[in-house]
Design a protein around this motif. Structure first.
Motif, PDB file in Angstrom:
ATOM      1  N   ALA A   1       0.827  -1.214   0.000  1.00 36.13           N
ATOM      2  CA  ALA A   1       0.000   0.000   0.000  1.00 36.13           C
ATOM      3  C   ALA A   1       0.855   1.255   0.000  1.00 36.13           C
ATOM      4  O   ALA A   1       1.944   1.301   0.580  1.00 36.13           O
ATOM      5  CB  ALA A   1      -0.922   0.001   1.216  1.00 36.13           C
ATOM      6  N   ALA A   2       0.346   2.297  -0.661  1.00 36.01           N
ATOM      7  CA  ALA A   2       0.999   3.607  -0.697  1.00 36.01           C
ATOM      8  C   ALA A   2      -0.018   4.675  -0.323  1.00 36.01           C
ATOM      9  O   ALA A   2      -1.187   4.584  -0.698  1.00 36.01           O
ATOM     10  CB  ALA A   2       1.568   3.888  -2.084  1.00 36.01           C
ATOM     11  N   THR A   3       0.431   5.680   0.419  1.00 35.66           N
ATOM     12  CA  THR A   3      -0.442   6.807   0.726  1.00 35.66           C
ATOM     13  C   THR A   3      -0.438   7.834  -0.402  1.00 35.66           C
ATOM     14  O   THR A   3      -1.339   8.668  -0.483  1.00 35.66           O
ATOM     15  CB  THR A   3      -0.017   7.493   2.028  1.00 35.66           C
ATOM     16  OG1 THR A   3       1.348   7.920   1.913  1.00 35.66           O
ATOM     17  CG2 THR A   3      -0.138   6.540   3.210  1.00 35.66           C
ATOM     18  N   ASP A   4       0.574   7.774  -1.275  1.00 29.73           N
ATOM     19  CA  ASP A   4       0.667   8.693  -2.403  1.00 29.73           C
ATOM     20  C   ASP A   4       0.515   7.919  -3.708  1.00 29.73           C
ATOM     21  O   ASP A   4      -0.590   7.800  -4.234  1.00 29.73           O
ATOM     22  CB  ASP A   4       1.999   9.436  -2.348  1.00 29.73           C
ATOM     23  CG  ASP A   4       2.085  10.555  -3.384  1.00 29.73           C
ATOM     24  OD1 ASP A   4       1.248  10.580  -4.309  1.00 29.73           O
ATOM     25  OD2 ASP A   4       2.991  11.399  -3.284  1.00 29.73           O
ATOM     26  N   THR A   5       1.605   7.373  -4.236  1.00 28.52           N
ATOM     27  CA  THR A   5       1.571   6.682  -5.523  1.00 28.52           C
ATOM     28  C   THR A   5       2.202   5.309  -5.414  1.00 28.52           C
ATOM     29  O   THR A   5       3.283   5.151  -4.859  1.00 28.52           O
ATOM     30  CB  THR A   5       2.319   7.497  -6.602  1.00 28.52           C
ATOM     31  OG1 THR A   5       1.773   8.811  -6.675  1.00 28.52           O
ATOM     32  CG2 THR A   5       2.187   6.827  -7.965  1.00 28.52           C
TER      33      THR A   5
ATOM     34  N   LEU B   1      -3.344 -11.208  -2.617  1.00 31.49           N
ATOM     35  CA  LEU B   1      -2.440 -10.061  -2.702  1.00 31.49           C
ATOM     36  C   LEU B   1      -3.241  -8.842  -3.118  1.00 31.49           C
ATOM     37  O   LEU B   1      -3.902  -8.848  -4.162  1.00 31.49           O
ATOM     38  CB  LEU B   1      -1.327 -10.318  -3.725  1.00 31.49           C
ATOM     39  CG  LEU B   1      -0.449  -9.110  -4.088  1.00 31.49           C
ATOM     40  CD1 LEU B   1       0.315  -8.599  -2.868  1.00 31.49           C
ATOM     41  CD2 LEU B   1       0.509  -9.456  -5.226  1.00 31.49           C
ATOM     42  N   ILE B   2      -3.182  -7.784  -2.306  1.00 32.74           N
ATOM     43  CA  ILE B   2      -3.879  -6.534  -2.597  1.00 32.74           C
ATOM     44  C   ILE B   2      -2.848  -5.435  -2.830  1.00 32.74           C
ATOM     45  O   ILE B   2      -1.977  -5.203  -1.983  1.00 32.74           O
ATOM     46  CB  ILE B   2      -4.826  -6.127  -1.447  1.00 32.74           C
ATOM     47  CG1 ILE B   2      -5.799  -7.263  -1.127  1.00 32.74           C
ATOM     48  CG2 ILE B   2      -5.581  -4.854  -1.822  1.00 32.74           C
ATOM     49  CD1 ILE B   2      -6.698  -7.668  -2.262  1.00 32.74           C
ATOM     50  N   LEU B   3      -2.941  -4.751  -3.960  1.00 35.14           N
ATOM     51  CA  LEU B   3      -2.117  -3.585  -4.282  1.00 35.14           C
ATOM     52  C   LEU B   3      -3.021  -2.367  -4.165  1.00 35.14           C
ATOM     53  O   LEU B   3      -4.004  -2.247  -4.894  1.00 35.14           O
ATOM     54  CB  LEU B   3      -1.543  -3.701  -5.692  1.00 35.14           C
ATOM     55  CG  LEU B   3      -0.776  -4.997  -6.010  1.00 35.14           C
ATOM     56  CD1 LEU B   3      -0.365  -5.023  -7.482  1.00 35.14           C
ATOM     57  CD2 LEU B   3       0.441  -5.142  -5.111  1.00 35.14           C
ATOM     58  N   LEU B   4      -2.669  -1.447  -3.249  1.00 33.88           N
ATOM     59  CA  LEU B   4      -3.607  -0.388  -2.877  1.00 33.88           C
ATOM     60  C   LEU B   4      -2.907   0.962  -2.788  1.00 33.88           C
ATOM     61  O   LEU B   4      -1.771   1.057  -2.319  1.00 33.88           O
ATOM     62  CB  LEU B   4      -4.234  -0.726  -1.515  1.00 33.88           C
ATOM     63  CG  LEU B   4      -5.244   0.260  -0.929  1.00 33.88           C
ATOM     64  CD1 LEU B   4      -6.508   0.309  -1.780  1.00 33.88           C
ATOM     65  CD2 LEU B   4      -5.587  -0.136   0.511  1.00 33.88           C
TER      66      LEU B   4
END
Length: 210
Positions: free
Chosen positions: A30-34, A51-54
Motif C-alpha cells: 500500500a501507498a499513501t501517495d503513488t 495479494l492486494i495492491l492499494l
C-alpha cells in the motif's frame, strides 16, 4: 496479513517471493501517495493467498506490461481513477479492480487458471470503460459495477456468468444501450460486443446469446 507500506512505493520488473507453500498469509502492498509498477512483475506465494495492491491516491501502471500472482486473488484498488492500458493481469482464482472514481481498462488481458472461482470483479464509484479486453476461456464469472458502464470490442467467454450492474439497470429491465451514444446510468455496448464469439449488438442477438 503481511503489510508493506510507504508514501511512494515502486516495484520494478522481477520475480518476488512472498512466502513458501507452508505460509497462510495474505499480503497488502500500500501507498499513501503513488504505487508504481514497472515492466513484468511476478509475485509468488501459496496457492490460497491473496495479494492486494492499494493506493490512497493513484496507481501508476503506465510503464507496466504484466502483473502475475501465483496465489488465489490479485486485487488492485485506488482512491483515484484506475487506468490499466496494455497491461495483462493474471491470478489463479480471482482478479479484482476497484476505484473510488473510475476504471479504464484497455488493450489488456485478464486471465485465471481454471482451478478455483475464476472470477473477475470490477467495481467503480463513477464509471467503468473497457475496450479490447481479453478474458481467458477459464473465466467463469464476470461482474462489473458502476454508475455507467461503457464496453467495446469484448468477447465474453462461453458459459461465463456475466453481471453488469449500473445505476438505472437495463433498458426495459433487460437490455444495454446499443451504439455510440452513451447513456448515463446505463450499460452501453458501444461496438464489437459478443458472447461466446456470437455478436450481441442488438436486441435480437442479445436475447439469443446474451
Amino acid at each position: 496479513e503481511m503489510v508493506l507500506g510507504g508514501r511512494k512505493v515502486s516495484i520494478r520488473t522481477g520475480n518476488y517471493d512472498l512466502g513458501d507453500s507452508a505460509s497462510s498469509f495474505d499480503y497488502l502492498i500500500a501507498a499513501t501517495d503513488t504505487l508504481t509498477l514497472l515492466g513484468d512483475v511476478v509475485f509468488n506465494s501459496s496457492s490460497d493467498a491473496d495479494l492486494i495492491l492499494l493506493s490512497a491516491q493513484s496507481i501508476d501502471l503506465s510503464e507496466a506490461n504484466s502483473i502475475t500472482f501465483s496465489g488465489d486473488e490479485l486485487g488492485i484498488g485506488s482512491f483515484d481513477s484506475l487506468n490499466i492500458e496494455k497491461v495483462d493481469l493474471k491470478a489463479e482464482g480471482t482478479l479484482s479492480l476497484r476505484s473510488l472514481d473510475s476504471i479504464v481498462l484497455k488493450n489488456s488481458a485478464m486471465e485465471t487458471a481454471g482451478k478455483g472461482a475464476d472470477f473477475v470483479h470490477l467495481l467503480a464509484a463513477n464509471q467503468i470503460t473497457a475496450d479490447s479486453v481479453q478474458f481467458s476461456a477459464m473465466v467463469k464469472q464476470i461482474t462489473m459495477e458502476a454508475m455507467t458502464i461503457n464496453l467495446s470490442n469484448i468477447n465474453f467467454p462461453s458459459n461465463s456468468n456475466v453481471n453488469l450492474n449500473s445505476l438505472y439497470g437495463g433498458i426495459d429491465g433487460k437490455y444495454p444501450s446499443f451504439g455510440t451514444t452513451t447513456q448515463y446510468g446505463r450499460v452501453n455496448f458501444i461496438q464489437g460486443m459478443s458472447y461466446g464469439s456470437n455478436p450481441v449488438m442488438n436486441r435480437t442477438n442479445f436475447d439469443l446469446y446474451g
